[in-house]
Design a protein around this motif. Structure first.
Motif, PDB file in Angstrom:
ATOM      1  N   SER A   1       0.774  -1.242   0.000  1.00 17.62           N
ATOM      2  CA  SER A   1       0.000   0.000   0.000  1.00 17.62           C
ATOM      3  C   SER A   1       0.808   1.296   0.000  1.00 17.62           C
ATOM      4  N   SER A   2       2.084   1.270   0.390  1.00 18.07           N
ATOM      5  CA  SER A   2       2.916   2.484   0.360  1.00 18.07           C
ATOM      6  C   SER A   2       4.364   2.109   0.648  1.00 18.07           C
ATOM      7  N   GLY A   3       5.244   3.074   0.456  1.00 14.97           N
ATOM      8  CA  GLY A   3       6.649   2.863   0.802  1.00 14.97           C
ATOM      9  C   GLY A   3       6.826   2.718   2.304  1.00 14.97           C
ATOM     10  N   THR A   4       5.996   3.428   3.049  1.00 14.77           N
ATOM     11  CA  THR A   4       6.060   3.330   4.509  1.00 14.77           C
ATOM     12  C   THR A   4       5.624   1.937   4.966  1.00 14.77           C
TER      13      THR A   4
ATOM     14  N   ALA B   1       5.708  -0.728   3.228  1.00 13.59           N
ATOM     15  CA  ALA B   1       6.718  -1.694   2.780  1.00 13.59           C
ATOM     16  C   ALA B   1       7.794  -1.855   3.857  1.00 13.59           C
ATOM     17  N   LEU B   2       8.246  -0.723   4.407  1.00 11.67           N
ATOM     18  CA  LEU B   2       9.229  -0.770   5.488  1.00 11.67           C
ATOM     19  C   LEU B   2       8.655  -1.503   6.698  1.00 11.67           C
ATOM     20  N   ALA B   3       7.418  -1.161   7.047  1.00 17.74           N
ATOM     21  CA  ALA B   3       6.774  -1.780   8.218  1.00 17.74           C
ATOM     22  C   ALA B   3       6.649  -3.290   8.038  1.00 17.74           C
TER      23      ALA B   3
ATOM     24  N   PHE C   1      19.266  12.241   8.093  1.00 21.35           N
ATOM     25  CA  PHE C   1      18.931  13.138   6.983  1.00 21.35           C
ATOM     26  C   PHE C   1      18.137  12.348   5.950  1.00 21.35           C
ATOM     27  N   THR C   2      16.826  12.208   6.228  1.00 19.30           N
ATOM     28  CA  THR C   2      15.942  11.426   5.361  1.00 19.30           C
ATOM     29  C   THR C   2      14.508  11.854   5.630  1.00 19.30           C
ATOM     30  N   PHE C   3      13.590  11.274   4.874  1.00 24.07           N
ATOM     31  CA  PHE C   3      12.155  11.459   5.134  1.00 24.07           C
ATOM     32  C   PHE C   3      11.807  10.670   6.400  1.00 24.07           C
ATOM     33  N   CYS C   4      10.850  11.182   7.176  1.00 27.48           N
ATOM     34  CA  CYS C   4      10.564  10.601   8.493  1.00 27.48           C
ATOM     35  C   CYS C   4      10.179   9.121   8.472  1.00 27.48           C
ATOM     36  N   ALA C   5       9.574   8.653   7.365  1.00 25.51           N
ATOM     37  CA  ALA C   5       9.053   7.280   7.347  1.00 25.51           C
ATOM     38  C   ALA C   5      10.118   6.243   7.682  1.00 25.51           C
ATOM     39  N   THR C   6      11.367   6.501   7.296  1.00 27.56           N
ATOM     40  CA  THR C   6      12.448   5.545   7.531  1.00 27.56           C
ATOM     41  C   THR C   6      12.527   5.165   9.014  1.00 27.56           C
TER      42      THR C   6
ATOM     43  N   ALA D   1      17.272  -1.899   2.634  1.00 22.01           N
ATOM     44  CA  ALA D   1      17.536  -0.687   1.850  1.00 22.01           C
ATOM     45  C   ALA D   1      16.234   0.068   1.616  1.00 22.01           C
ATOM     46  N   ASP D   2      16.184   1.314   2.067  1.00 24.73           N
ATOM     47  CA  ASP D   2      15.019   2.164   1.794  1.00 24.73           C
ATOM     48  C   ASP D   2      15.276   2.870   0.463  1.00 24.73           C
ATOM     49  N   ALA D   3      14.758   2.250  -0.610  1.00 28.82           N
ATOM     50  CA  ALA D   3      14.958   2.782  -1.962  1.00 28.82           C
ATOM     51  C   ALA D   3      13.685   3.451  -2.465  1.00 28.82           C
TER      52      ALA D   3
ATOM     53  N   THR E   1      10.503   0.081  -1.846  1.00 32.70           N
ATOM     54  CA  THR E   1      10.374   1.270  -2.666  1.00 32.70           C
ATOM     55  C   THR E   1       8.952   1.821  -2.534  1.00 32.70           C
ATOM     56  N   SER E   2       8.769   3.027  -3.060  1.00 30.12           N
ATOM     57  CA  SER E   2       7.484   3.726  -2.962  1.00 30.12           C
ATOM     58  C   SER E   2       7.010   4.108  -4.352  1.00 30.12           C
ATOM     59  N   PHE E   3       5.706   4.001  -4.553  1.00 28.83           N
ATOM     60  CA  PHE E   3       5.101   4.466  -5.810  1.00 28.83           C
ATOM     61  C   PHE E   3       4.268   5.721  -5.587  1.00 28.83           C
TER      62      PHE E   3
ATOM     63  N   ALA F   1       5.028  11.392  -6.720  1.00 27.44           N
ATOM     64  CA  ALA F   1       6.205  12.209  -7.030  1.00 27.44           C
ATOM     65  C   ALA F   1       7.514  11.419  -7.091  1.00 27.44           C
ATOM     66  N   LYS F   2       7.496  10.135  -6.771  1.00 21.82           N
ATOM     67  CA  LYS F   2       8.732   9.333  -6.833  1.00 21.82           C
ATOM     68  C   LYS F   2       9.045   9.035  -8.302  1.00 21.82           C
ATOM     69  N   PRO F   3      10.280   8.651  -8.607  1.00 17.05           N
ATOM     70  CA  PRO F   3      10.608   8.405 -10.029  1.00 17.05           C
ATOM     71  C   PRO F   3       9.630   7.448 -10.712  1.00 17.05           C
TER      72      PRO F   3
ATOM     73  N   ASP G   1      -1.325   6.037  -3.544  1.00 15.19           N
ATOM     74  CA  ASP G   1      -0.265   5.447  -2.730  1.00 15.19           C
ATOM     75  C   ASP G   1       0.046   4.045  -3.201  1.00 15.19           C
ATOM     76  N   GLY G   2       1.306   3.668  -3.066  1.00 14.68           N
ATOM     77  CA  GLY G   2       1.713   2.309  -3.413  1.00 14.68           C
ATOM     78  C   GLY G   2       3.158   2.088  -3.033  1.00 14.68           C
ATOM     79  N   GLY G   3       3.559   0.822  -2.952  1.00 10.39           N
ATOM     80  CA  GLY G   3       4.948   0.501  -2.622  1.00 10.39           C
ATOM     81  C   GLY G   3       5.237  -0.950  -2.926  1.00 10.39           C
TER      82      GLY G   3
ATOM     83  N   TYR H   1      14.599  19.592   0.774  1.00 13.53           N
ATOM     84  CA  TYR H   1      14.569  18.230   1.339  1.00 13.53           C
ATOM     85  C   TYR H   1      15.922  17.986   1.982  1.00 13.53           C
ATOM     86  N   TYR H   2      16.069  18.101   3.266  1.00  8.34           N
ATOM     87  CA  TYR H   2      15.053  18.292   4.293  1.00  8.34           C
ATOM     88  C   TYR H   2      15.533  19.417   5.183  1.00  8.34           C
ATOM     89  N   PRO H   3      14.639  20.300   5.607  1.00  2.31           N
ATOM     90  CA  PRO H   3      15.096  21.455   6.385  1.00  2.31           C
ATOM     91  C   PRO H   3      15.548  21.099   7.802  1.00  2.31           C
TER      92      PRO H   3
HETATM   93  C1  PLP Z   1       8.719   8.706   0.148  1.00  2.00           C
HETATM   94  C2  PLP Z   1       9.602   8.009   1.099  1.00  2.00           C
HETATM   95  C3  PLP Z   1       9.136   7.009   1.968  1.00  2.00           C
HETATM   96  C4  PLP Z   1       7.670   6.697   2.137  1.00  2.00           C
HETATM   97  O1  PLP Z   1       6.999   6.327   1.007  1.00  2.00           O
HETATM   98  P1  PLP Z   1       5.387   6.494   0.962  1.00  2.00           P
HETATM   99  O2  PLP Z   1       5.001   5.712  -0.234  1.00  2.00           O
HETATM  100  O3  PLP Z   1       5.099   7.950   0.848  1.00  2.00           O
HETATM  101  O4  PLP Z   1       4.855   5.906   2.213  1.00  2.00           O
HETATM  102  C5  PLP Z   1      10.045   6.347   2.759  1.00  2.00           C
HETATM  103  N1  PLP Z   1      11.349   6.651   2.732  1.00  2.00           N
HETATM  104  C6  PLP Z   1      11.842   7.604   1.924  1.00  2.00           C
HETATM  105  C7  PLP Z   1      13.305   7.867   1.927  1.00  2.00           C
HETATM  106  C8  PLP Z   1      10.985   8.332   1.095  1.00  2.00           C
HETATM  107  O5  PLP Z   1      11.482   9.288   0.305  1.00  2.00           O
END
Ligand code: PLP
Length: 395
Positions: free
Chosen positions: A78-81, A83-85, A104-109, A182-184, A206-208, A211-213, A219-221, A338-340
């Motif tokens: 369902s999301s990149g987040t 996927a990590l979980a 120095f990353t997005f909080c989801a990591t 690996a959080d890709a 990975t995340s779909f 805005a990701k490549p 949402d997707g991952g 990214y990221y202040p």
């Molecule tokens: C975007 C992102 C995520 C989370 O992905 P979502 O699909 O938005 O949940 C996790 N880690 C990093 C580094 C990201 O850039």
């Protein structure tokens, strides 16, 4: 980037007049125009068969993802987040465990680690690549032990599309008995010394996010792995911990599937993804050519291929970054920071340990970074307009 060919920005190019419509930071509409009817047909196809959950497009996408990156298994979710979980749940991460994350990353990591009751330990960054610094990782591991925590894993992030320093991180992890996830989220499609992202660690997520490549329209991952047992557990976890018998749930899971409609959309986008990566490389090369003399431009390490999720320059500390942002905004050029704030400085994460007393390099990066418009459809004339404005703002 050596060897990639790209068109230089011609000096005579008329830039200002050429830029009439607003400049997009990421131009999803241009991609939509290119894909045209194919996307409509793909979605109509799902309406026609009506299998909205785990329909045939989902398994087709999973097999195409494995073919694209050369990994044995791909489990979409369902999301990149999530996927990590899912990976952390499969590894039974919980209270008392330490998991090492870049600050120095997005909080989801780090969020998923904390949510499971484990302790994220924040690691400093390498100044050049902006990715996890392996020396700081070593410090983090001893800090965790000194706090009585049990180190279990490392989550390097392939920030802005460039793979982390796996040749140095993997041996440290192996020596310490840690797995590597690996959080890709920003780096599906990237390559590390001939090896595609997806094949570098025990598991890769990975995340779909749009805005990701490689993004869908929601949402997707996905989780990528060569480990059959891990893939099977994650497949069960994404459907409530389902067993062989649907009504015998063998573990506690989540509702974390990728919608069939999103899979159908991703199949169309995956078909043009390799070409889009090449386009992004061209855009990045033109930026670097035009800006390298006035600021620090991204450096891609020897043998690596970035997918350029972001094109991020470092604004010299002698300049006021807010003013640079305002000057560009006044010329209708969108930018992003990214990221202040590194995670260890954010309210929700302040109480977690850091590898050392100060994570100086990450803190400095947070003050310097500025991401410029980046997408495969950025035209040379528009880019010339952006580059001229950036040069004025920085001079
Ligand atoms: C975007 C992102 C995520 C989370 O992905 P979502 O699909 O938005 O949940 C996790 N880690 C990093 C580094 C990201 O850039």
């Amino acid at each position: 980037m050596a060897g990639s060919s790209y068109k230089k920005i011609e000096p005579g190019l008329k830039s200002v007049a050429a830029v009439q419509s607003p400049i997009a930071f990421i131009d999803l509409k241009a991609q939509r125009r290119r894909l045209g009817q194919a996307i409509d047909d793909a979605v109509q196809g799902v309406f026609a068969h009506g299998r909205y959950i785990l329909g045939p497009e989902v398994s087709e996408l999973e097999s195409q993802l494995t073919a694209f990156c050369g990994t044995k298994f791909a489990v979409t979710c369902s999301s990149g987040t999530d996927a990590l979980a899912l990976v952390l749940m499969a590894k039974a991460v919980g209270p008392g465990d330490a998991v090492f994350c870049p600050t120095f990353t997005f909080c989801a990591t780090a969020e998923v680690v904390a949510q499971l009751g484990a302790t994220p330990v924040f690691i400093d960054s390498d100044r050049t690549s902006m990715n996890m610094d392996p020396e700081s990782l070593k410090c983090g591991i001893s800090t965790a032990r000194s706090l009585g925590l049990h180190p279990v894993g490392v989550i390097p992030v392939d920030l802005f599309g460039q793979p982390a320093d796996y040749d140095r991180i993997l041996p440290i992890a192996e020596q310490e008995g840690l797995w590597v996830l690996a959080d890709a989220a920003q780096a599906f499609g990237a390559v590390y010394k001939g090896r595609p992202v997806g094949t570098l660690a025990m598991a890769t997520t990975t995340s779909f996010f749009p805005a990701k490549p490689l993004g869908c329209y929601g949402d997707g991952g996905a989780v990528l792995t060569d480990d059959a047992d891990l893939a099977a557990v994650i497949k069960s976890l994404r459907v409530h911990g389902q067993g062989e018998d649907k009504y015998d749930n063998v573990r506690i899971g989540m509702a974390a599937r990728l919608d069939t409609i999103q899979a159908a959309i991703l199949l169309q986008k995956l078909a043009i993804f390799a070409d889009e990566i090449a386009q992004r490389e061209g855009v990045a090369a033109r930026y670097s050519e035009a800006l390298a003399d006035i600021c620090e431009v991204p450096v891609i390490a020897e043998g690596l291929r970035s997918v350029w999720a972001q094109y991020t320059i470092k604004v010299p500390l002698t300049k006021n970054r807010d003013e640079v942002v305002r000057a560009l905004a006044a010329e209708r050029i969108p930018t992003a920071v990214y990221y202040p704030r590194p995670l260890h400085k954010q309210t929700g994460y302040r109480r977690y340990p850091t590898a050392a007393e100060k994570l100086d390099r990450a803190e400095r990066l947070a003050q310097e970074v500025l991401s410029l418009p980046m997408h495969p459809y950025l035209e040379a004339s528009t880019q010339k307009y952006i580059v001229d404005a950036v040069r004025r703002a920085l001079s």
